[in-house]
Design an enzyme around this catalytic site. Structure first.
Site, PDB file in Angstrom:
ATOM      1  N   ARG A   1       0.793  -1.216   0.000  1.00 49.49           N
ATOM      2  CA  ARG A   1       0.000   0.000   0.000  1.00 49.49           C
ATOM      3  C   ARG A   1       0.831   1.274   0.000  1.00 49.49           C
ATOM      4  NH1 ARG A   1      -3.125  -3.607   1.107  1.00 49.49           N
ATOM      5  NH2 ARG A   1      -1.360  -4.380   2.243  1.00 49.49           N
ATOM      6  N   THR A   2       1.768   1.363   0.928  1.00 49.18           N
ATOM      7  CA  THR A   2       2.446   2.642   1.089  1.00 49.18           C
ATOM      8  C   THR A   2       3.224   2.998  -0.181  1.00 49.18           C
ATOM      9  OG1 THR A   2       2.577   2.238   3.435  1.00 49.18           O
ATOM     10  CG2 THR A   2       3.991   3.974   2.581  1.00 49.18           C
TER      11      THR A   2
ATOM     12  N   LYS B   1      25.780  -3.804  -1.139  1.00 52.59           N
ATOM     13  CA  LYS B   1      27.240  -3.708  -1.275  1.00 52.59           C
ATOM     14  C   LYS B   1      27.844  -2.986  -0.079  1.00 52.59           C
ATOM     15  CE  LYS B   1      26.794  -3.125  -6.267  1.00 52.59           C
ATOM     16  NZ  LYS B   1      26.872  -2.110  -7.325  1.00 52.59           N
TER      17      LYS B   1
ATOM     18  N   ARG C   1      11.269   3.837   3.438  1.00 55.69           N
ATOM     19  CA  ARG C   1      10.820   2.901   4.489  1.00 55.69           C
ATOM     20  C   ARG C   1      12.020   2.058   4.886  1.00 55.69           C
ATOM     21  NH1 ARG C   1       5.666  -1.072   4.541  1.00 55.69           N
ATOM     22  NH2 ARG C   1       4.742   0.905   5.118  1.00 55.69           N
TER      23      ARG C   1
ATOM     24  N   HIS D   1       4.700   5.764  11.452  1.00 54.64           N
ATOM     25  CA  HIS D   1       4.236   5.632  10.063  1.00 54.64           C
ATOM     26  C   HIS D   1       3.295   6.817   9.814  1.00 54.64           C
ATOM     27  CE1 HIS D   1       3.080   4.117   6.311  1.00 54.64           C
ATOM     28  NE2 HIS D   1       2.763   2.871   6.606  1.00 54.64           N
TER      29      HIS D   1
END
Ligand code: NCD
Length: 312
Positions: A58-59, A87, A108, A136
Protein backbone atom coordinates in the site's frame (compact mmCIF):
# COMPACT_ATOMS: atom_id res chain seq x y z
CA UNK A 1 6.60 26.66 10.36
CA UNK A 2 4.68 27.43 7.17
CA UNK A 3 4.38 24.45 4.85
CA UNK A 4 4.12 26.85 1.88
CA UNK A 5 7.54 28.42 2.38
CA UNK A 6 10.25 27.98 -0.24
CA UNK A 7 12.92 26.07 1.67
CA UNK A 8 12.27 22.32 1.59
CA UNK A 9 10.68 20.39 4.43
CA UNK A 10 10.64 16.77 5.45
CA UNK A 11 7.73 14.76 6.83
CA UNK A 12 9.29 12.35 9.29
CA UNK A 13 6.69 12.41 12.03
CA UNK A 14 3.22 13.88 12.49
CA UNK A 15 4.73 16.58 14.68
CA UNK A 16 6.33 18.03 11.55
CA UNK A 17 3.04 19.69 10.61
CA UNK A 18 0.80 21.90 12.69
CA UNK A 19 -2.89 21.40 13.30
CA UNK A 20 -3.73 24.15 10.80
CA UNK A 21 -1.49 22.62 8.16
CA UNK A 22 -3.21 19.29 8.73
CA UNK A 23 -6.58 20.94 8.11
CA UNK A 24 -5.10 22.46 4.94
CA UNK A 25 -4.01 19.01 3.78
CA UNK A 26 -7.50 17.58 4.39
CA UNK A 27 -9.01 20.44 2.43
CA UNK A 28 -6.63 19.93 -0.48
CA UNK A 29 -7.22 16.14 -0.44
CA UNK A 30 -10.96 16.81 -0.58
CA UNK A 31 -10.54 19.18 -3.53
CA UNK A 32 -8.46 16.56 -5.33
CA UNK A 33 -11.17 13.94 -4.72
CA UNK A 34 -13.80 16.32 -6.08
CA UNK A 35 -11.85 17.30 -9.15
CA UNK A 36 -8.91 14.98 -9.90
CA UNK A 37 -8.50 16.25 -13.47
CA UNK A 38 -7.54 19.70 -12.19
CA UNK A 39 -4.48 18.17 -10.49
CA UNK A 40 -3.51 15.68 -13.20
CA UNK A 41 -0.46 17.63 -14.41
CA UNK A 42 0.66 19.72 -11.46
CA UNK A 43 3.77 17.56 -10.84
CA UNK A 44 4.70 17.24 -14.52
CA UNK A 45 8.48 16.94 -14.89
CA UNK A 46 9.00 16.09 -11.20
CA UNK A 47 10.42 12.80 -9.96
CA UNK A 48 9.68 10.89 -6.77
CA UNK A 49 12.13 8.28 -5.46
CA UNK A 50 10.71 5.44 -3.37
CA UNK A 51 13.45 3.78 -1.31
CA UNK A 52 11.88 0.78 0.37
CA UNK A 53 14.27 -1.32 2.46
CA UNK A 54 11.31 -3.27 3.83
CA UNK A 55 8.28 -4.90 2.12
CA UNK A 56 5.26 -2.77 1.32
CA UNK A 57 2.26 -2.87 -0.97
CA UNK A 58 0.00 0.00 0.00
CA UNK A 59 2.45 2.64 1.09
CA UNK A 60 4.82 2.36 -1.86
CA UNK A 61 2.18 1.82 -4.51
CA UNK A 62 -0.13 4.49 -3.16
CA UNK A 63 2.74 7.00 -3.18
CA UNK A 64 3.61 5.96 -6.72
CA UNK A 65 -0.03 6.17 -7.74
CA UNK A 66 -0.31 9.58 -6.05
CA UNK A 67 2.74 10.93 -7.92
CA UNK A 68 1.53 9.54 -11.24
CA UNK A 69 -1.95 10.96 -10.72
CA UNK A 70 -0.27 14.35 -10.33
CA UNK A 71 1.54 13.85 -13.65
CA UNK A 72 4.96 13.13 -12.09
CA UNK A 73 7.34 10.20 -12.48
CA UNK A 74 8.70 7.66 -10.03
CA UNK A 75 11.85 5.59 -9.60
CA UNK A 76 13.25 3.51 -6.77
CA UNK A 77 13.63 0.07 -5.30
CA UNK A 78 11.39 -2.17 -3.23
CA UNK A 79 13.97 -4.32 -1.51
CA UNK A 80 17.38 -3.51 -0.14
CA UNK A 81 18.89 -6.51 -1.97
CA UNK A 82 18.51 -4.82 -5.35
CA UNK A 83 20.13 -1.55 -4.22
CA UNK A 84 23.73 -0.71 -3.34
CA UNK A 85 22.91 -1.30 0.33
CA UNK A 86 23.70 -4.92 -0.43
CA UNK A 87 27.24 -3.71 -1.27
CA UNK A 88 27.50 -1.91 2.05
CA UNK A 89 26.43 1.62 1.09
CA UNK A 90 25.24 3.78 4.00
CA UNK A 91 21.86 5.52 4.14
CA UNK A 92 23.69 8.84 4.25
CA UNK A 93 25.43 8.19 0.92
CA UNK A 94 22.31 6.75 -0.72
CA UNK A 95 20.16 9.75 0.14
CA UNK A 96 22.86 12.21 -0.95
CA UNK A 97 22.96 10.56 -4.36
CA UNK A 98 19.19 10.19 -4.66
CA UNK A 99 18.86 13.89 -3.87
CA UNK A 100 20.29 14.63 -7.30
CA UNK A 101 18.17 12.02 -9.10
CA UNK A 102 14.75 13.00 -7.72
CA UNK A 103 12.81 15.98 -6.36
CA UNK A 104 11.15 14.21 -3.43
CA UNK A 105 11.81 10.91 -1.68
CA UNK A 106 9.84 8.38 0.37
CA UNK A 107 11.85 5.99 2.54
CA UNK A 108 10.82 2.90 4.49
CA UNK A 109 13.34 1.11 6.66
CA UNK A 110 13.20 -1.73 9.20
CA UNK A 111 15.28 0.20 11.74
CA UNK A 112 13.69 2.80 14.01
CA UNK A 113 15.30 6.21 13.54
CA UNK A 114 16.89 5.38 10.18
CA UNK A 115 14.77 7.92 8.33
CA UNK A 116 15.95 10.56 10.84
CA UNK A 117 19.51 9.76 9.80
CA UNK A 118 18.58 10.18 6.12
CA UNK A 119 16.90 13.49 7.01
CA UNK A 120 20.26 14.88 8.09
CA UNK A 121 21.76 14.34 4.64
CA UNK A 122 18.89 14.83 2.21
CA UNK A 123 18.64 17.97 0.10
CA UNK A 124 15.14 17.13 -1.19
CA UNK A 125 11.92 16.71 0.85
CA UNK A 126 12.01 13.34 2.59
CA UNK A 127 8.92 11.43 3.72
CA UNK A 128 8.95 8.66 6.30
CA UNK A 129 7.14 5.63 4.81
CA UNK A 130 7.54 3.67 8.07
CA UNK A 131 10.61 3.18 10.27
CA UNK A 132 10.67 -0.16 12.08
CA UNK A 133 8.17 -0.42 14.91
CA UNK A 134 8.34 3.32 15.49
CA UNK A 135 6.28 5.61 13.26
CA UNK A 136 4.24 5.63 10.06
CA UNK A 137 3.06 9.22 9.71
CA UNK A 138 1.49 9.03 6.25
CA UNK A 139 -0.67 6.09 7.32
CA UNK A 140 -1.84 8.40 10.08
CA UNK A 141 -2.76 11.10 7.55
CA UNK A 142 -4.73 8.39 5.74
CA UNK A 143 -6.43 7.29 8.95
CA UNK A 144 -7.31 10.83 10.01
CA UNK A 145 -8.77 11.69 6.60
CA UNK A 146 -10.84 8.49 6.77
CA UNK A 147 -12.16 9.38 10.23
CA UNK A 148 -12.89 12.96 9.24
CA UNK A 149 -14.77 11.98 6.11
CA UNK A 150 -16.69 9.02 7.46
CA UNK A 151 -17.37 10.21 11.02
CA UNK A 152 -17.72 13.91 10.17
CA UNK A 153 -15.00 15.13 12.55
CA UNK A 154 -12.06 13.94 14.58
CA UNK A 155 -13.17 15.24 17.98
CA UNK A 156 -15.26 13.66 20.68
CA UNK A 157 -14.59 10.04 19.80
CA UNK A 158 -13.97 6.79 21.61
CA UNK A 159 -11.33 4.80 19.75
CA UNK A 160 -10.22 1.24 20.40
CA UNK A 161 -6.88 -0.12 19.19
CA UNK A 162 -6.54 -3.88 19.02
CA UNK A 163 -3.70 -6.29 18.27
CA UNK A 164 0.01 -5.62 18.26
CA UNK A 165 0.20 -2.30 20.03
CA UNK A 166 3.84 -2.82 20.93
CA UNK A 167 5.35 -3.10 17.44
CA UNK A 168 2.51 -1.58 15.39
CA UNK A 169 3.94 1.69 14.08
CA UNK A 170 0.61 2.78 12.57
CA UNK A 171 -0.87 2.69 16.09
CA UNK A 172 2.01 4.68 17.57
CA UNK A 173 1.71 7.45 15.01
CA UNK A 174 -2.09 7.57 15.18
CA UNK A 175 -2.17 7.68 18.99
CA UNK A 176 0.35 10.50 18.88
CA UNK A 177 -1.66 12.50 16.38
CA UNK A 178 -5.08 11.87 17.98
CA UNK A 179 -3.85 13.10 21.34
CA UNK A 180 -3.91 16.57 19.81
CA UNK A 181 -7.69 16.49 19.19
CA UNK A 182 -10.52 17.30 21.64
CA UNK A 183 -12.30 14.73 23.81
CA UNK A 184 -10.65 11.60 22.55
CA UNK A 185 -10.85 8.51 24.74
CA UNK A 186 -8.68 5.52 23.88
CA UNK A 187 -9.08 1.81 24.64
CA UNK A 188 -6.06 -0.43 24.13
CA UNK A 189 -6.81 -4.14 23.64
CA UNK A 190 -3.79 -6.42 23.45
CA UNK A 191 -2.19 -9.41 25.10
CA UNK A 192 0.11 -8.44 27.92
CA UNK A 193 3.20 -9.03 25.77
CA UNK A 194 2.07 -6.57 23.07
CA UNK A 195 0.94 -3.60 25.12
CA UNK A 196 1.14 0.01 23.99
CA UNK A 197 4.64 1.38 24.78
CA UNK A 198 5.18 3.15 28.05
CA UNK A 199 6.68 6.19 26.30
CA UNK A 200 3.30 6.96 24.73
CA UNK A 201 1.39 6.54 28.00
CA UNK A 202 3.73 8.62 30.11
CA UNK A 203 4.44 11.03 27.24
CA UNK A 204 1.88 12.29 24.77
CA UNK A 205 -1.18 10.73 26.45
CA UNK A 206 -0.32 12.10 29.88
CA UNK A 207 0.81 15.50 28.56
CA UNK A 208 -2.48 15.96 26.69
CA UNK A 209 -4.65 14.53 29.48
CA UNK A 210 -6.06 11.85 27.17
CA UNK A 211 -8.28 9.34 28.98
CA UNK A 212 -7.15 5.81 28.14
CA UNK A 213 -7.79 2.23 29.29
CA UNK A 214 -5.88 -1.00 28.78
CA UNK A 215 -7.89 -4.19 28.63
CA UNK A 216 -8.02 -7.72 27.26
CA UNK A 217 -11.81 -7.68 27.14
CA UNK A 218 -12.32 -7.19 23.43
CA UNK A 219 -16.07 -7.83 23.26
CA UNK A 220 -16.87 -5.35 25.98
CA UNK A 221 -15.18 -2.44 24.26
CA UNK A 222 -16.78 -3.19 20.87
CA UNK A 223 -19.99 -1.99 22.38
CA UNK A 224 -18.43 1.19 23.73
CA UNK A 225 -16.18 2.58 21.01
CA UNK A 226 -17.02 4.57 17.86
CA UNK A 227 -14.00 3.18 16.04
CA UNK A 228 -12.03 -0.04 16.37
CA UNK A 229 -8.58 0.09 14.77
CA UNK A 230 -7.44 -3.49 14.18
CA UNK A 231 -3.80 -4.39 13.55
CA UNK A 232 -1.94 -7.56 12.64
CA UNK A 233 0.65 -9.08 14.95
CA UNK A 234 3.95 -7.91 13.43
CA UNK A 235 5.66 -11.22 12.74
CA UNK A 236 8.84 -9.64 11.37
CA UNK A 237 9.54 -7.79 14.64
CA UNK A 238 9.49 -10.91 16.83
CA UNK A 239 12.73 -12.54 17.94
CA UNK A 240 10.97 -15.79 18.63
CA UNK A 241 8.68 -17.64 16.20
CA UNK A 242 6.93 -19.59 18.97
CA UNK A 243 5.97 -16.41 20.72
CA UNK A 244 4.51 -15.08 17.46
CA UNK A 245 2.47 -18.25 16.91
CA UNK A 246 1.15 -18.11 20.46
CA UNK A 247 0.01 -14.50 20.14
CA UNK A 248 -1.03 -14.09 16.52
CA UNK A 249 -4.68 -15.13 16.75
CA UNK A 250 -5.61 -13.92 20.22
CA UNK A 251 -7.98 -11.18 19.02
CA UNK A 252 -9.93 -11.97 15.90
CA UNK A 253 -12.85 -9.81 14.84
CA UNK A 254 -15.58 -12.04 13.39
CA UNK A 255 -19.33 -11.72 12.91
CA UNK A 256 -20.03 -13.39 16.25
CA UNK A 257 -18.02 -10.79 18.11
CA UNK A 258 -19.76 -8.03 16.14
CA UNK A 259 -23.25 -9.18 17.23
CA UNK A 260 -23.42 -6.88 20.23
CA UNK A 261 -21.11 -4.21 18.89
CA UNK A 262 -22.00 -0.55 18.55
CA UNK A 263 -24.32 -0.13 15.52
CA UNK A 264 -22.30 2.88 14.35
CA UNK A 265 -18.96 1.23 14.93
CA UNK A 266 -16.34 1.94 12.26
CA UNK A 267 -13.84 -0.87 11.66
CA UNK A 268 -10.47 0.32 10.46
CA UNK A 269 -7.26 -1.54 9.59
CA UNK A 270 -4.10 -0.18 7.93
CA UNK A 271 -3.78 -3.51 6.05
CA UNK A 272 -2.32 -6.00 5.29
CA UNK A 273 -4.74 -8.16 7.25
CA UNK A 274 -3.63 -11.65 8.18
CA UNK A 275 -6.18 -13.34 10.42
CA UNK A 276 -7.37 -10.63 12.77
CA UNK A 277 -10.47 -9.69 10.75
CA UNK A 278 -12.43 -12.54 9.26
CA UNK A 279 -13.43 -12.18 5.61
CA UNK A 280 -17.15 -12.44 6.40
CA UNK A 281 -16.97 -8.94 7.86
CA UNK A 282 -15.80 -7.29 4.64
CA UNK A 283 -19.38 -6.83 3.44
CA UNK A 284 -20.53 -5.27 6.74
CA UNK A 285 -21.09 -1.52 6.13
CA UNK A 286 -19.10 -0.83 9.29
CA UNK A 287 -15.93 -2.23 7.69
CA UNK A 288 -14.10 0.69 6.05
CA UNK A 289 -10.55 -0.61 5.55
CA UNK A 290 -10.68 -0.69 1.76
CA UNK A 291 -12.08 2.84 1.64
CA UNK A 292 -9.31 3.78 4.05
CA UNK A 293 -6.69 2.55 1.56
CA UNK A 294 -8.32 4.67 -1.14
CA UNK A 295 -8.17 7.83 0.97
CA UNK A 296 -4.43 7.17 1.30
CA UNK A 297 -3.80 8.10 -2.33
CA UNK A 298 -5.58 11.47 -2.06
CA UNK A 299 -3.89 12.56 1.15
CA UNK A 300 -0.51 11.54 -0.29
CA UNK A 301 -1.24 13.61 -3.40
CA UNK A 302 -1.97 16.56 -1.12
CA UNK A 303 1.24 15.98 0.84
CA UNK A 304 3.36 15.82 -2.33
CA UNK A 305 1.82 19.07 -3.59
CA UNK A 306 2.58 20.82 -0.30
CA UNK A 307 6.12 19.50 0.13
CA UNK A 308 7.03 20.35 -3.47
CA UNK A 309 5.30 23.73 -3.27
CA UNK A 310 3.47 22.93 -6.49
CA UNK A 311 1.23 25.52 -8.09
CA UNK A 312 -2.41 24.44 -7.95
C1 NCD B 1 1.32 -1.09 7.92
C2 NCD B 1 2.82 -0.94 8.07
O1 NCD B 1 3.58 -1.16 7.12
O2 NCD B 1 3.21 -0.57 9.15
N1 NCD B 1 0.90 -1.22 6.60
C3 NCD B 1 0.72 -0.11 5.84
O3 NCD B 1 1.62 0.65 5.59
N2 NCD B 1 -0.51 0.15 5.39
C4 NCD B 1 0.74 -2.10 8.83
C5 NCD B 1 1.34 -3.47 8.87
O4 NCD B 1 2.31 -3.78 8.16
O5 NCD B 1 0.82 -4.26 9.64
Amino acid sequence: MDINQNTFRNFISNEDISHNELEDLFCLAQNIMNNPIKYAEVAKGRIMATLFYEPSTRTRLSFESAMMRLGGNVLGFDEAGTSSVSKGETIADTIRVISSYADICVMRHPKEGSVDVAAEYTTIPLINGGDGGHNHPTQTLTDLLTIKNLKGNINNLKIGFCGDLKFGRTVHSLVNALADFEDIEMFFVSPDELKIPEYLKSGVLKDNDVAFHETENFEEILNVVDIIYMTRVQKERFFNEEEYIRLKDIFVLDSKRLLNANKNLMIMHPLPRVNEISYEIDSDPRAVYFKQAKYGVFIRMALIIKLLNLEV
